[in-house]
Design an enzyme around this catalytic site. Structure first.
Site, short mmCIF file in Angstrom:
data_model
loop_
_atom_site.label_atom_id
_atom_site.label_comp_id
_atom_site.label_asym_id
_atom_site.label_seq_id
_atom_site.Cartn_x
_atom_site.Cartn_y
_atom_site.Cartn_z
N ASP A 95 0.59 -1.17 0.09
CA ASP A 95 0.10 -0.14 -0.07
C ASP A 95 0.93 1.32 -0.05
O ASP A 95 0.46 2.24 0.45
CB ASP A 95 -0.83 -0.01 1.27
CG ASP A 95 -0.32 -0.16 2.55
OD1 ASP A 95 1.24 -0.12 2.57
OD2 ASP A 95 -0.90 -0.68 3.59
N GLU A 117 -0.22 -9.06 -0.80
CA GLU A 117 -0.83 -8.28 0.42
C GLU A 117 -1.87 -7.48 -0.13
O GLU A 117 -2.08 -6.29 0.15
CB GLU A 117 0.21 -7.53 1.09
CG GLU A 117 -0.21 -7.36 2.64
CD GLU A 117 0.72 -6.62 3.21
OE1 GLU A 117 0.62 -5.23 3.30
OE2 GLU A 117 1.64 -6.96 3.99
N GLU A 131 -2.35 5.21 2.69
CA GLU A 131 -2.02 3.63 2.47
C GLU A 131 -3.52 2.93 2.13
O GLU A 131 -3.55 2.32 1.11
CB GLU A 131 -1.37 2.93 3.67
CG GLU A 131 0.00 3.42 3.71
CD GLU A 131 0.16 4.53 4.64
OE1 GLU A 131 -0.70 4.97 4.95
OE2 GLU A 131 1.37 4.91 4.60
N HIS A 208 5.72 6.00 12.92
CA HIS A 208 6.44 6.88 11.66
C HIS A 208 5.26 7.25 10.82
O HIS A 208 5.36 7.90 9.80
CB HIS A 208 7.25 6.06 10.57
CG HIS A 208 6.38 4.87 9.94
ND1 HIS A 208 5.76 4.97 8.99
CD2 HIS A 208 6.50 3.53 10.58
CE1 HIS A 208 5.39 3.76 8.43
NE2 HIS A 208 5.63 3.22 9.56
N ARG A 210 2.25 8.81 8.53
CA ARG A 210 1.97 10.19 8.18
C ARG A 210 0.89 10.80 8.91
O ARG A 210 0.74 11.96 9.37
CB ARG A 210 1.63 10.43 6.58
CG ARG A 210 2.62 10.61 5.74
CD ARG A 210 2.33 11.00 4.34
NE ARG A 210 3.15 11.63 3.49
CZ ARG A 210 4.25 11.20 3.18
NH1 ARG A 210 4.88 9.92 3.43
NH2 ARG A 210 5.43 11.82 2.23
N HIS A 241 12.84 6.00 12.79
CA HIS A 241 12.74 5.93 11.25
C HIS A 241 13.32 7.28 10.68
O HIS A 241 13.58 8.35 11.62
CB HIS A 241 11.10 6.23 10.88
CG HIS A 241 10.78 6.01 9.44
ND1 HIS A 241 10.96 7.02 8.70
CD2 HIS A 241 10.06 5.27 8.87
CE1 HIS A 241 10.47 6.88 7.51
NE2 HIS A 241 9.98 5.66 7.53
C1 UD1 Z 1 6.40 5.24 3.57
C2 UD1 Z 1 5.30 4.97 3.02
C3 UD1 Z 1 4.48 3.99 3.94
C4 UD1 Z 1 5.28 3.09 4.77
C5 UD1 Z 1 6.63 3.44 5.22
C6 UD1 Z 1 7.49 2.49 5.80
C7 UD1 Z 1 4.12 6.33 1.18
C8 UD1 Z 1 3.47 7.51 1.17
N1 UD1 Z 1 4.64 5.96 2.59
O1 UD1 Z 1 6.46 6.16 4.60
O2 UD1 Z 1 3.37 3.67 3.45
O3 UD1 Z 1 4.47 2.61 5.91
O4 UD1 Z 1 7.18 3.93 4.10
O5 UD1 Z 1 8.50 3.14 6.40
O6 UD1 Z 1 4.35 5.50 0.46
N2 UD1 Z 1 14.17 8.99 4.59
C9 UD1 Z 1 15.10 8.70 4.33
N3 UD1 Z 1 16.07 7.57 4.24
C10 UD1 Z 1 15.29 6.62 4.00
C11 UD1 Z 1 13.81 6.52 4.32
C12 UD1 Z 1 13.32 7.74 4.45
O7 UD1 Z 1 15.98 9.85 4.56
O8 UD1 Z 1 15.83 5.25 3.88
C13 UD1 Z 1 13.43 10.11 5.03
C14 UD1 Z 1 13.30 11.31 3.66
O9 UD1 Z 1 13.65 12.42 4.03
C15 UD1 Z 1 11.98 11.07 3.17
C16 UD1 Z 1 11.23 10.86 4.36
O10 UD1 Z 1 12.22 9.99 5.32
O11 UD1 Z 1 11.60 11.97 2.43
C17 UD1 Z 1 9.96 10.22 4.36
O12 UD1 Z 1 9.91 8.99 3.40
P1 UD1 Z 1 8.39 8.57 2.55
O13 UD1 Z 1 8.86 7.10 1.81
O14 UD1 Z 1 8.20 9.87 1.72
O15 UD1 Z 1 7.68 8.22 3.79
P2 UD1 Z 1 7.68 7.19 5.04
O16 UD1 Z 1 6.70 7.95 6.17
O17 UD1 Z 1 8.97 6.73 5.14
N1 UDP Z 2 11.95 -2.94 10.88
C1 UDP Z 2 13.38 -2.96 10.63
N2 UDP Z 2 14.40 -2.21 11.54
C2 UDP Z 2 13.63 -1.22 12.35
C3 UDP Z 2 12.32 -0.97 12.45
C4 UDP Z 2 11.39 -1.79 11.69
O1 UDP Z 2 13.92 -3.96 9.99
O2 UDP Z 2 14.61 -0.34 13.03
C5 UDP Z 2 11.13 -3.78 10.15
C6 UDP Z 2 10.13 -4.56 11.03
O3 UDP Z 2 10.30 -5.68 11.52
C7 UDP Z 2 8.93 -4.62 9.92
C8 UDP Z 2 9.01 -3.43 9.02
O4 UDP Z 2 10.32 -3.03 9.10
O5 UDP Z 2 9.12 -5.82 8.93
C9 UDP Z 2 8.12 -2.39 9.35
O6 UDP Z 2 8.36 -1.37 8.45
P1 UDP Z 2 8.03 0.10 8.56
O7 UDP Z 2 7.60 0.31 10.21
O8 UDP Z 2 9.07 1.21 7.92
O9 UDP Z 2 6.74 0.08 7.90
P2 UDP Z 2 5.08 -0.47 7.97
O10 UDP Z 2 5.30 -1.72 8.76
O11 UDP Z 2 4.47 0.46 8.96
O12 UDP Z 2 4.74 -0.43 6.82
#
Ligand code: UD1
Ligand code: UDP
Length: 375
Positions: A95, A117, A131, A208, A210, A241
């Protein structure tokens, strides 16, 4: 049959890695992997662990990116990849915005789509945001639906998806979890090595989403600070995160709390070991609601609703909402009342048996044969 898998974030990578590895070994299937890198560091951690080398890397991540930026960059980037590869089917997961944009880009080129999924729903389009709509829209663009549970299948049927296109497979996260949890592991991270796991109760936290950014996160983190102050036999570990907005709020509220350890995101293997050593998990993550029941760990979900009611019904997950008082009260009950704790700390597997990838590959091959016979 050429299968092109697309993912971009940490959870998609964890849940798709075992499937891609299986596809790579399968006779009669040519597997191509494209990452969007909606996440960069957190994605690369997973690729390294599962030793996956993408064929394409769109490298789209920007600091503080917006959903529109992700959507347009994924669609534009994938146009070229799809034109070049002309896969028989594109596989997407779950999602995220990568998921929806990758499915839309495939639809524009009339390429078949398999949704892994599939069928999770809250029926509230703003929660989780974005999502819920990502998965609804992806579902309606898809040709094959790999639903983790029977309930997910029913959700899809209720939206008019044909039964013959839905396969109940279990969730691939359990395949990933079992692969990693079985291996011996010692923490390398300094903070984790210094924790007295014998005499302290560990609480693992992640947050984390949104829709929780801002005020909700202030309430959630304040509740965690209250718990740390009240229960001196706890240690709270929160791998934060990389979203700068999350880091700012976490640092401001929890940064000076002596029993709260804010650390960098962990590799999947140490993280699974951390969950396995935990007394309690507090999270707004989707994936952890699926993993923790398998490990027998109670979870308080700091969200208003969940698309994963199976774990709530099984008794290991409780919805705690986002109010400071309620989260504190529910955590206190689990820390102070052994009866309540024991009732939640039971290992159950509502999400799968570790064989989801096998079922997905079987369904894909069957679909490939049927398509060949029709041509
Ligand atoms: C995204 C997904 C969410 C998922 C989550 C898992 C969308 C809109 N959101 O949210 O569904 O649950 O990932 O974690 O698709 N960033 C870094 N390095 C990284 C990752 C993130 O610097 O490796 C920072 C960047 O500034 C980025 C921000 O985090 O712009 C947000 O990342 P983004 O993928 O937009 O949203 P998430 O909250 O991570
Ligand atoms: N996870 C990880 N390292 C971390 C935190 C989470 O490997 O420091 C794993 C966790 O076990 C799960 C996945 O990342 O499998 C969850 O990812 P996230 O919380 O980013 O996204 P969501 O599950 O909310 O989509």
């Amino acid at each position: 049959m050429k299968v092109l898998t697309v993912f971009g974030t940490r959870p998609e990578a964890i849940k798709m890695a075992p499937l891609v590895k299986r596809l790579q070994l399968e006779e009669g299937i040519e597997s191509v992997l494209c990452v969007t890198a909606q996440h960069r560091e957190m994605l690369d951690q997973v690729l390294a662990l599962f030793e996956l080398v993408p064929d394409y890397d769109l490298n789209i991540m920007k600091q503080n990116q917006t959903i529109s930026q992700i959507t347009s960059n994924v669609i534009m980037g994938l146009e070229e990849v799809y034109k070049k590869e002309r896969p028989d089917i594109v596989l997407v997961h779950g999602d995220t915005t990568t998921t929806f944009a990758a499915a839309l880009a495939a639809f524009y080129q009339q390429i078949r789509i398999g949704h892994v999924e599939a069928g999770l729903r809250t029926y509230d389009k703003y929660s989780p945001y974005p999502e819920e709509m990502n998965r609804v829209l992806t579902g309606h663009l898809s040709d094959l639906h790999f639903a983790p549970t029977e309930r997910n299948r029913k959700n899809l049927l209720a939206e008019g998806i044909a039964d013959s296109h839905i396969f109940v497979t279990g969730n691939t996260v359990i395949d990933a979890l079992l692969e990693v949890a079985g291996k011996p592991y010692e923490f390398e991270e300094e903070t984790l090595r210094s924790i007295d796991f014998e005499n302290k109760r560990l609480i693992t936290v992640t947050c984390h989403r949104r829709e929780n950014l801002g005020e909700n996160m202030v309430h959630i983190f304040s509740a965690i600070r209250d718990i740390a102050e009240e229960f001196t036999d706890t240690e709270i570990v929160y791998p934060v995160h990389l979203n700068p907005k999350v880091r700012e709020t976490a640092g401001a509220i929890l940064g000076n709390s002596s029993r709260v350890h804010l650390i960098e995101p962990l590799q999947y293997q140490p993280f699974v070991n951390l969950m396995a050593k935990s007394y309690l998990i507090i999270t707004d993550s989707g994936g952890m609601q699926e993993e923790a029941p398998s490990l027998g760990k109670p979870v308080l979900v700091v969200r208003k609703e969940t698309e994963r009611p199976e774990a709530v019904e099984a008794g290991t997950v409780k919805l705690a909402g986002v109010s400071r008082e309620t989260i504190y009260k529910m955590a206190k009950e689990l820390l102070a009342n052994k009866g309540v704790y024991d009732r939640m700390a039971r290992a159950v597997n509502p999400y799968g048996d570790g064989h989801a990838c096998e079922r997905i590959v079987k369904a894909l091959k069957q679909y490939g044969e049927e398509s060949n016979n029709q041509n």
